[in-house]
Design an enzyme around this catalytic site. Structure first.
Site, PDB file in Angstrom:
ATOM      1  N   GLY A 197     -32.134  68.783  16.898  1.00 38.73           N
ATOM      2  CA  GLY A 197     -33.429  68.083  16.871  1.00 38.73           C
ATOM      3  C   GLY A 197     -33.261  66.466  16.821  1.00 38.73           C
ATOM      4  O   GLY A 197     -34.295  65.627  16.978  1.00 38.73           O
ATOM      5  N   GLY A 225     -10.027  39.207  14.514  1.00 37.77           N
ATOM      6  CA  GLY A 225      -9.313  39.951  13.694  1.00 37.77           C
ATOM      7  C   GLY A 225      -8.862  39.468  12.466  1.00 37.77           C
ATOM      8  O   GLY A 225      -8.883  38.207  12.080  1.00 37.77           O
ATOM      9  N   HIS A 281     -18.168  33.103  16.259  1.00 36.70           N
ATOM     10  CA  HIS A 281     -18.399  34.495  16.791  1.00 36.70           C
ATOM     11  C   HIS A 281     -19.762  34.642  17.754  1.00 36.70           C
ATOM     12  O   HIS A 281     -20.784  34.598  16.938  1.00 36.70           O
ATOM     13  CB  HIS A 281     -18.617  35.333  15.708  1.00 36.70           C
ATOM     14  CG  HIS A 281     -17.161  35.740  14.866  1.00 36.70           C
ATOM     15  ND1 HIS A 281     -16.649  36.977  15.451  1.00 36.70           N
ATOM     16  CD2 HIS A 281     -16.578  35.132  14.093  1.00 36.70           C
ATOM     17  CE1 HIS A 281     -15.410  36.958  14.877  1.00 36.70           C
ATOM     18  NE2 HIS A 281     -15.527  35.951  14.191  1.00 36.70           N
ATOM     19  N   THR A 320     -30.814  65.980  21.524  1.00 40.21           N
ATOM     20  CA  THR A 320     -31.862  66.181  22.609  1.00 40.21           C
ATOM     21  C   THR A 320     -31.666  65.314  23.827  1.00 40.21           C
ATOM     22  O   THR A 320     -31.848  66.037  25.063  1.00 40.21           O
ATOM     23  CB  THR A 320     -33.285  65.395  21.835  1.00 40.21           C
ATOM     24  OG1 THR A 320     -33.138  66.100  20.611  1.00 40.21           O
ATOM     25  CG2 THR A 320     -34.317  66.121  22.556  1.00 40.21           C
ATOM     26  N   GLU A 331     -21.140  36.652  19.331  1.00 34.99           N
ATOM     27  CA  GLU A 331     -21.615  38.209  19.301  1.00 34.99           C
ATOM     28  C   GLU A 331     -22.568  38.294  18.027  1.00 34.99           C
ATOM     29  O   GLU A 331     -23.494  39.232  18.211  1.00 34.99           O
ATOM     30  CB  GLU A 331     -20.615  39.117  19.339  1.00 34.99           C
ATOM     31  CG  GLU A 331     -19.728  39.578  18.121  1.00 34.99           C
ATOM     32  CD  GLU A 331     -18.582  38.375  18.031  1.00 34.99           C
ATOM     33  OE1 GLU A 331     -18.625  37.295  18.418  1.00 34.99           O
ATOM     34  OE2 GLU A 331     -17.468  38.580  17.370  1.00 34.99           O
ATOM     35  N   CYS A 387     -12.630  33.580  17.818  1.00 37.41           N
ATOM     36  CA  CYS A 387     -11.651  33.493  16.610  1.00 37.41           C
ATOM     37  C   CYS A 387     -10.223  33.978  16.834  1.00 37.41           C
ATOM     38  O   CYS A 387      -9.512  32.954  17.205  1.00 37.41           O
ATOM     39  CB  CYS A 387     -12.602  34.708  15.754  1.00 37.41           C
ATOM     40  SG  CYS A 387     -12.073  34.322  13.954  1.00 37.41           S
ATOM     41  N   TYR A 388      -9.805  34.928  16.296  1.00 35.96           N
ATOM     42  CA  TYR A 388      -8.413  35.356  16.329  1.00 35.96           C
ATOM     43  C   TYR A 388      -7.777  35.392  17.770  1.00 35.96           C
ATOM     44  O   TYR A 388      -6.804  34.721  18.135  1.00 35.96           O
ATOM     45  CB  TYR A 388      -8.163  36.684  15.694  1.00 35.96           C
ATOM     46  CG  TYR A 388      -6.462  37.072  15.724  1.00 35.96           C
ATOM     47  CD1 TYR A 388      -5.560  36.786  14.784  1.00 35.96           C
ATOM     48  CD2 TYR A 388      -6.069  37.780  16.503  1.00 35.96           C
ATOM     49  CE1 TYR A 388      -4.265  36.969  14.532  1.00 35.96           C
ATOM     50  CE2 TYR A 388      -4.805  38.443  16.821  1.00 35.96           C
ATOM     51  CZ  TYR A 388      -3.976  37.894  15.814  1.00 35.96           C
ATOM     52  OH  TYR A 388      -2.637  38.216  15.747  1.00 35.96           O
ATOM     53  N   ASP A 408     -29.473  62.472  19.703  1.00 35.77           N
ATOM     54  CA  ASP A 408     -28.429  62.381  20.539  1.00 35.77           C
ATOM     55  C   ASP A 408     -28.300  63.687  21.326  1.00 35.77           C
ATOM     56  O   ASP A 408     -28.225  63.777  22.427  1.00 35.77           O
ATOM     57  CB  ASP A 408     -27.144  62.415  19.683  1.00 35.77           C
ATOM     58  CG  ASP A 408     -26.905  61.001  18.993  1.00 35.77           C
ATOM     59  OD1 ASP A 408     -27.973  60.149  19.247  1.00 35.77           O
ATOM     60  OD2 ASP A 408     -26.218  60.855  18.203  1.00 35.77           O
ATOM     61  N   LYS A 423     -25.687  53.646  20.439  1.00 38.68           N
ATOM     62  CA  LYS A 423     -27.170  54.444  20.034  1.00 38.68           C
ATOM     63  C   LYS A 423     -28.297  53.737  20.341  1.00 38.68           C
ATOM     64  O   LYS A 423     -29.106  54.291  20.712  1.00 38.68           O
ATOM     65  CB  LYS A 423     -27.010  54.406  18.388  1.00 38.68           C
ATOM     66  CG  LYS A 423     -28.106  55.216  17.860  1.00 38.68           C
ATOM     67  CD  LYS A 423     -27.876  56.637  17.516  1.00 38.68           C
ATOM     68  CE  LYS A 423     -28.608  57.439  16.965  1.00 38.68           C
ATOM     69  NZ  LYS A 423     -28.348  58.566  16.746  1.00 38.68           N
TER      70      LYS A 423
END
Ligand code: XMP
Length: 515
Positions: free
Chosen positions: A227, A56, A172, A232, A174, A83-84, A230, A371
């Site tokens: 179209g 953060g 980090h 679809t 990640e 981290c934070y 998401d 996504k």
């Protein structure tokens, strides 16, 4: 959805908190992000298997810095601070966090010290390149903790209390720039917290079909197909759950690319036997856009008109009770901001206001997914690559790529130019390497020469960008031969265009779309 095991990430406002959730899920463990202001009782009710405290922007010494509720330390849950997250652990326990004058930002060389499950079996753990972004650091470890790693400038770059299963790293894990970050997170999940890797998209498909059919029962659901991937995927999933009681509506607003309507609908009807109604509302939209030049006004008109058309069509289906939307997880995460709301650059991208206006109950099959997970679900459902990897296309369509008034003639020019850009991107194998590539029709004419004649015609701009999430973007460094082919073809094949220019601006300060 009920998850056998979940890891809860407590978000202290880092820019990269979502990456933690994605990495944990990629390891096969379901994870959710909750703001650091959440009520600890509500977090406990989620029955987490472990907690991760994110990074953060604050210093633990700042007035108003987000605190760590002490309850989290009393449930006996494995905890990973990042981290934070590491600093707030030290600060809340009896360690000390030392203020630094300078921020350390970027790569650092990290050396794991002693034996700990977090670095167990991590190749090259004596010399890992890690990514740091911090001001303060832990000066004194809390009671019961030992040092797990150091860097040239940080004595305590990682710490742990194996008895309480609390682990923390200043870097980090990640982010992609950290060597072995995935392995370090996996060690926390599997060796420290004892999670099992049971979050797969196959299991998601099975359980979401069951959940949706329970939720909807014998009811009818209406869904707006755009179209895009998401809506679809949401449609195909729902169709598996409730079959023909799903009614899909595809609104042709007259602002689509060449062949788009046929491509989207034909494919869904043929391969998935979806119940799709295509509404030809081209005139309705174009009439309302007549004479309108202002981008925001265009967006508003298109948004309202879409709601009107969709509402009308949905009401024509007898007894519809539910509205399905392709909402994704990043849209539902409550973001933690310590910097206040950001300015509205462009009015809201997605069609707002539908559920309120229509008085329907919502079904959101993709609400828990990122996504990249939606793409995996699409593969799982047997959808073809050209749908899965379709580039994003804005709701207001070509209207925001025609600068100035939208007319039939200008739409025709843009459609033809855009088709060439799409075609050349696919043919050169660049379509999937770039985030988006498209043509923009400029509101001006320039002089040219064709044979012996002077021409005075339109200009097309090529906008082709690289991006990870559309928040930032840079213009793609496409080989010049491809640009040359696009330009030649557009000028030769599209009547009314005598000049092509390339947009070489990044976002920010520009945006991806021109309006
Ligand atoms: P900008 O232009 O804001 O675009 O850099 C970021 C991404 O969003 C897409 N975009 C939209 N998508 N409705 C949408 O559904 C919109 O009104 C809209 N405006 C921009 C754009 O194509 C890019 O991917």
């Amino acid at each position: 959805m009920q998850h056998e095991e979940k890891v809860i990430i407590i978000d202290f406002g880092s820019q990269v908190t979502q990456l933690i959730a994605r990495r944990i899920r990629e390891a096969g463990v379901y994870s959710e992000i909750h703001p650091c202001t959440s009520d600890p009782a509500a977090i406990k009710a989620l029955n987490p298997k472990a907690l991760v405290l994110s990074g953060g922007p604050s210093s633990v010494h700042d007035v108003g810095a987000p605190p760590l509720p002490k309850e989290y330390l009393t449930w006996g849950l494995p905890i990973l601070g990042i981290c934070y997250g590491m600093q707030i652990l030290a600060h809340t326990l009896d360690g000390e966090v030392t203020r630094s004058q300078d921020r350390e930002y970027g790569r650092a060389e990290f050396e794991a010290v002693g034996a700990s499950p977090l670095f167990d079996g991590v190749p090259g753990k004596e010399n890992l390149t890690v990514w740091m972004s911090h001001g303060d650091h832990v000066g004194k470890l809390p009671t019961g903790f030992s040092r797990m790693g150091k860097t040239g400038s940080l004595e305590n770059a990682a710490m742990c209390d194996p008895v309480r299963k609390i682990y923390a790293v200043q870097f980090h894990p990640e982010v992609a720039h950290t060597d072995q970050g995935e392995r370090i997170l996996a060690n926390f999940l599997f060796k420290v917290a004892g999670c099992r890797p049971n979050w797969t998209m196959a299991s998601f498909v099975d359980s979401s079909i069951k959940i949706m059919s329970d939720q909807v029962g014998e009811g009818k659901v209406v869904l707006g197909l755009s179209g895009g991937i998401d809506s679809t995927v949401a449609a195909v999933l729902l169709h598996r759950a409730i079959g023909k009681r799903l009614y899909c509506i595809f609104v042709d607003n007259g602002l689509l690319r060449m062949g788009e309507r046929e491509e989207v609908i034909g494919f869904l009807e043929e391969h998935f036997e979806l119940n799709v109604k295509c509404v030809d509302a081209r005139r309705e939209f174009l009439d309302k856009l007549k004479g309108v030049e202002d981008p925001e006004q265009k967006r508003k008109i298109i948004g309202y008109t879409f709601i009107e058309v969709f509402d009308r069509e949905a009401k024509a289906i007898e007894g519809v009770e539910y509205l399905a939307q392709g909402t994704l997880y990043p849209d539902v995460i409550e973001s933690v901001s310590f910097k206040g709301p950001s300015a509205v650059i462009k009015s809201h991208h997605n069609v707002g206001g539908l559920p309120e206006k229509m008085n329907l109950k919502l079904v959101e099959p993709l609400r828990e997914l990122f996504k990249d997970e939606v793409r995996k679900v699409a593969y799982e459902l047997g959808m073809p690559e050209n749908i899965i990897w379709r580039q994003p296309f804005p709701g207001p369509g070509l209207a925001i790529r025609i600068l100035g008034e939208v007319t039939d003639a200008r739409l025709e020019i843009l459609r033809q130019a855009d088709r060439i850009v799409q075609h050349e991107l696919v043919a050169s194998d660049w379509y999937r390497k770039v985030w988006q590539g498209f043509a923009v029709l400029l509101p001006l004419k320039t002089v040219g020469v064709m044979g012996d004649d002077r021409t005075y015609e339109h200009v097309i701009a090529l906008r082709i960008v690289d991006s990870l999430d559309a928040m930032t973007a840079d213009w793609s460094r496409l080989p010049t031969e491809i640009l040359a082919r696009m330009s030649n073809r557009i000028i030769n094949e599209v009547k009314g265009v005598n000049r092509v220019v390339l947009d070489i601006s990044s976002k920010p300060p520009s945006t991806i779309e021109w309006e």
